[in-house]
Design a protein around this motif. Structure first.
Motif, PDB file in Angstrom:
ATOM      1  N   HIS A   1      42.511  42.112  30.668  1.00 19.59           N
ATOM      2  CA  HIS A   1      42.502  43.325  31.494  1.00 19.59           C
ATOM      3  C   HIS A   1      41.055  43.669  31.843  1.00 19.59           C
ATOM      4  CE1 HIS A   1      46.395  43.426  29.417  1.00 19.59           C
ATOM      5  NE2 HIS A   1      46.833  43.952  30.541  1.00 19.59           N
ATOM      6  N   THR A   2      40.516  42.871  32.734  1.00 16.08           N
ATOM      7  CA  THR A   2      39.110  43.002  33.106  1.00 16.08           C
ATOM      8  C   THR A   2      38.927  44.009  34.235  1.00 16.08           C
ATOM      9  OG1 THR A   2      39.265  41.209  34.718  1.00 16.08           O
ATOM     10  CG2 THR A   2      38.684  40.600  32.448  1.00 16.08           C
ATOM     11  N   ALA A   3      37.713  44.494  34.358  1.00 18.17           N
ATOM     12  CA  ALA A   3      37.374  45.342  35.494  1.00 18.17           C
ATOM     13  C   ALA A   3      37.520  44.554  36.788  1.00 18.17           C
ATOM     14  CB  ALA A   3      35.953  45.874  35.340  1.00 18.17           C
ATOM     15  N   MET A   4      37.209  43.258  36.746  1.00 20.61           N
ATOM     16  CA  MET A   4      37.355  42.416  37.927  1.00 20.61           C
ATOM     17  C   MET A   4      38.814  42.334  38.359  1.00 20.61           C
ATOM     18  SD  MET A   4      35.784  40.544  40.178  1.00 20.61           S
ATOM     19  CE  MET A   4      34.180  40.060  39.504  1.00 20.61           C
ATOM     20  N   ALA A   5      39.712  42.081  37.400  1.00 16.04           N
ATOM     21  CA  ALA A   5      41.132  41.997  37.734  1.00 16.04           C
ATOM     22  C   ALA A   5      41.635  43.330  38.284  1.00 16.04           C
ATOM     23  CB  ALA A   5      41.933  41.590  36.499  1.00 16.04           C
ATOM     24  N   LYS A   6      41.168  44.410  37.703  1.00 15.71           N
ATOM     25  CA  LYS A   6      41.600  45.742  38.143  1.00 15.71           C
ATOM     26  C   LYS A   6      41.151  46.038  39.566  1.00 15.71           C
ATOM     27  CE  LYS A   6      41.490  50.600  36.630  1.00 15.71           C
ATOM     28  NZ  LYS A   6      41.030  51.537  35.555  1.00 15.71           N
ATOM     29  N   THR A   7      39.885  45.787  39.843  1.00 18.64           N
ATOM     30  CA  THR A   7      39.343  46.155  41.152  1.00 18.64           C
ATOM     31  C   THR A   7      39.709  45.173  42.259  1.00 18.64           C
ATOM     32  OG1 THR A   7      37.243  45.130  40.486  1.00 18.64           O
ATOM     33  CG2 THR A   7      37.436  47.521  40.245  1.00 18.64           C
ATOM     34  N   VAL A   8      40.047  43.945  41.906  1.00 22.34           N
ATOM     35  CA  VAL A   8      40.542  42.991  42.907  1.00 22.34           C
ATOM     36  C   VAL A   8      42.039  43.185  43.123  1.00 22.34           C
ATOM     37  CG1 VAL A   8      40.992  40.552  43.409  1.00 22.34           C
ATOM     38  CG2 VAL A   8      38.772  41.248  42.500  1.00 22.34           C
ATOM     39  N   GLY A   9      42.781  43.373  42.018  1.00 21.56           N
ATOM     40  CA  GLY A   9      44.232  43.391  42.107  1.00 21.56           C
ATOM     41  C   GLY A   9      44.844  44.687  42.579  1.00 21.56           C
ATOM     42  N   LEU A  10      44.309  45.827  42.136  1.00 19.98           N
ATOM     43  CA  LEU A  10      44.939  47.095  42.488  1.00 19.98           C
ATOM     44  C   LEU A  10      44.939  47.393  43.992  1.00 19.98           C
ATOM     45  CD1 LEU A  10      44.022  49.565  39.597  1.00 19.98           C
ATOM     46  CD2 LEU A  10      46.234  48.540  40.138  1.00 19.98           C
ATOM     47  N   PRO A  11      43.837  47.140  44.725  1.00 17.07           N
ATOM     48  CA  PRO A  11      43.913  47.378  46.171  1.00 17.07           C
ATOM     49  C   PRO A  11      45.013  46.556  46.841  1.00 17.07           C
ATOM     50  CG  PRO A  11      41.637  47.112  45.487  1.00 17.07           C
ATOM     51  CD  PRO A  11      42.482  46.737  44.305  1.00 17.07           C
ATOM     52  N   LEU A  12      45.167  45.304  46.419  1.00 13.55           N
ATOM     53  CA  LEU A  12      46.237  44.469  46.959  1.00 13.55           C
ATOM     54  C   LEU A  12      47.601  45.046  46.610  1.00 13.55           C
ATOM     55  CD1 LEU A  12      44.799  40.956  46.085  1.00 13.55           C
ATOM     56  CD2 LEU A  12      45.447  41.687  48.384  1.00 13.55           C
ATOM     57  N   GLY A  13      47.760  45.444  45.349  1.00 11.47           N
ATOM     58  CA  GLY A  13      49.050  45.976  44.921  1.00 11.47           C
ATOM     59  C   GLY A  13      49.404  47.270  45.634  1.00 11.47           C
ATOM     60  N   ILE A  14      48.432  48.153  45.764  1.00 13.12           N
ATOM     61  CA  ILE A  14      48.672  49.433  46.436  1.00 13.12           C
ATOM     62  C   ILE A  14      49.030  49.209  47.900  1.00 13.12           C
ATOM     63  CG2 ILE A  14      47.588  51.593  47.184  1.00 13.12           C
ATOM     64  CD1 ILE A  14      45.908  51.402  44.543  1.00 13.12           C
ATOM     65  N   ALA A  15      48.287  48.327  48.567  1.00 13.39           N
ATOM     66  CA  ALA A  15      48.586  48.024  49.970  1.00 13.39           C
ATOM     67  C   ALA A  15      49.980  47.421  50.107  1.00 13.39           C
ATOM     68  CB  ALA A  15      47.541  47.072  50.536  1.00 13.39           C
ATOM     69  N   ALA A  16      50.340  46.526  49.174  1.00 17.74           N
ATOM     70  CA  ALA A  16      51.670  45.918  49.216  1.00 17.74           C
ATOM     71  C   ALA A  16      52.751  46.984  49.084  1.00 17.74           C
ATOM     72  CB  ALA A  16      51.801  44.874  48.108  1.00 17.74           C
ATOM     73  N   LYS A  17      52.558  47.902  48.161  1.00 23.42           N
ATOM     74  CA  LYS A  17      53.539  48.972  47.975  1.00 23.42           C
ATOM     75  C   LYS A  17      53.674  49.828  49.235  1.00 23.42           C
ATOM     76  CE  LYS A  17      52.588  52.904  46.143  1.00 23.42           C
ATOM     77  NZ  LYS A  17      52.249  54.069  45.273  1.00 23.42           N
ATOM     78  N   LEU A  18      52.535  50.175  49.838  1.00 23.95           N
ATOM     79  CA  LEU A  18      52.560  51.009  51.035  1.00 23.95           C
ATOM     80  C   LEU A  18      53.241  50.300  52.205  1.00 23.95           C
ATOM     81  CD1 LEU A  18      48.946  52.458  50.777  1.00 23.95           C
ATOM     82  CD2 LEU A  18      51.077  53.732  50.444  1.00 23.95           C
ATOM     83  N   ILE A  19      53.054  48.990  52.291  1.00 23.83           N
ATOM     84  CA  ILE A  19      53.733  48.216  53.347  1.00 23.83           C
ATOM     85  C   ILE A  19      55.231  48.163  53.071  1.00 23.83           C
ATOM     86  CG2 ILE A  19      53.974  45.930  54.396  1.00 23.83           C
ATOM     87  CD1 ILE A  19      50.944  45.542  53.727  1.00 23.83           C
TER      88      ILE A  19
END
Length: 445
Positions: free
Chosen positions: A387-405
């Motif tokens: 659970h790295t800061a890298m995984a969080k900051t790379v993955g969450l924007p993608l996940g949030i955008a996917a949810k919004l779509i």
């Protein structure tokens, strides 16, 4: 829409997968996670009932197509050169696509077809590129709305080891694709400083790295990213005097990596030169002997020549084992492959260690006859090796955008990166709920 497919379950996908599993549970969606390593995919979904782990040969068109057909939205976390294969499948079966990678010429060639099919292909939706675009555009649009004129734009971002776990002379540990680390800067760099356009060739990207002070932290060095100027039009900053996008590292890292590059240790094309090397020391001596910076001089002379092998660099290469008599016990294809193996071994982040993401925007502007600068900074630490800061900051924007779509709250179509309010406003709002929030200060100049 009720189904999502992720290609790739590697280092940067952990937070993305966990976030989307929660979304699936709340919305009765399904998630497929596909990776060449099925055990890895299974570990990432962790028994979630709404998720399925799958393994295919991603180069197999039939297998890829069978997965893409089943879903509404695809997220590619594959190496960048494989995105185009997935993009073609998404076009064929009319599926939306998200990636965290830069838009390349192949993806750009699909722009007309994407628009015709009324699909959304959203790229550069990770950290850098991604959060950097969104946070920068929020500032730029606000300054312009207030009537300000932006004169200088500098954006810095780096993935580093947290200070409490910084225990090696490189002041660095790997939390993302190690191949990208090896090839960092290999495209050279182009940027603008005080009206002058600078073209920096690869061998010089890491030389003479300047420092910038990070609020709440300490000074870090930066090296320029690729073609910064290509984003001037994207950010609508025509005529700006200074425009640069950079990567942050410790100064000692830049000094050491500059020497690594100039000794040829990142070469992808030198197999014939090094194929007879059996140990790391033999490889080191071969590259040293052939390095253009030393010409054809004997091996003893350059060791102490002009301080090239000073204490700092000697400690760095000693830590990696570059000069050791240890046998090279794997099939290498180039110096870059040997160096990558060493970095993966020696600079690995350990189970309970933390990484750190640092981002800084410096935006200078004129408003009502006054010169000001906005300093906007972000510091995020990971929790552990997974659970790295890298995984969080790379993955969450993608996940949030996917949810919004999926929820049809982002209705854009075409090929996009996240520089428009329809994307960055809701994504940044939710990122703040996950602790990814910028601190901002306005300074009079």
């Amino acid at each position: 829409m009720n189904s999502i497919l992720i290609f790739g379950a590697g280092k940067s996908a952990t937070s993305l997968i966990e976030y989307l599993i929660t979304c699936c549970e709340e919305n009765v969606w399904t998630l497929m996670v596909c990776d060449a390593d099925k055990a890895l995919a299974e570990s990432k979904i962790n028994g979630a009932k709404t998720a399925q782990a799958i393994s295919i040969d991603v180069s197999n068109e039939t297998e890829r197509n069978s997965l893409v057909q089943q879903v509404d939205l695809v997220i590619s976390m594959l190496p960048p050169h494989l995105h185009f294969l997935v993009a073609q499948d998404c076009l064929l079966y009319s599926k939306h696509l998200l990636t965290a990678s830069y838009v390349d010429e192949k993806i750009k060639s699909l722009e007309k077809k994407i628009k015709e099919k009324k699909l959304l292909f959203l790229c550069e939706m990770g950290l850098d590129p991604g959060i950097d675009h969104m946070s920068a555009m929020k500032i730029i649009h606000r300054v312009k709305k207030d009537g300000g004129e932006i004169t200088s734009f500098k954006s810095h971002c780096g993935g580093l080891v947290a200070p409490e776990n910084d225990d090696n002379p490189w002041h660095y540990k790997i939390t993302w694709n190690p191949g990208n680390i090896i090839m960092a800067g290999s495209s050279g760099a182009v940027y603008r400083i005080n009206g002058e356009t600078l073209h920096i060739p690869y061998p010089d990207v890491f030389s003479n790295c300047n420092e910038v002070n990070i609020p709440g932290l300490f000074a870090l060095a930066w090296y320029p990213n690729r073609d910064s100027l290509s984003y001037i039009d994207t950010y609508k900053l025509d005529g700006v005097d200074t425009f640069i996008r950079t990567t942050l590292r410790f100064s000692s890292f830049c000094r050491g990596w500059n020497k690594i590059v100039n000794l040829g240790f990142t070469s992808l094309t030198d197999f014939e030169e090094i194929k007879a090397c059996k140990t790391y020391a033999q490889w080191f001596n071969k590259k040293l002997h052939n390095a253009s910076i030393f010409g054809s001089s004997n091996l003893e002379s350059p060791i102490n020549d002009n301080g090239f092998f000073d204490d700092e660099f000697s400690q760095q290469i000693g830590y990696l084992g570059i000069r050791s008599e240890t046998p090279i016990d794997f099939k290498f294809t180039s110096s870059a492959s040997i160096l990558q193996h060493l970095l993966e071994t020696k600079l690995a982040i350990h189970p309970h260690e933390k990484d750190m993401i640092v981002m800084l925007h410096e935006v200078e502007y004129k408003l009502n006859g006054e010169s000001k600068m906005i300093v906007s900074s972000l510091i995020i630490k990971g929790s552990d090796q997974v659970h790295t800061a890298m995984a969080k900051t790379v993955g969450l924007p993608l996940g949030i955008a996917a949810k919004l779509i999926m929820e049809r709250k982002i209705k854009l179509t075409g090929l996009h990166i996240p520089v428009v309010p329809e994307i960055y406003e809701p994504v940044l709002d939710e990122l703040e709920n996950h602790g990814i929030k910028f601190n901002e200060e306005v300074i009079a100049l």
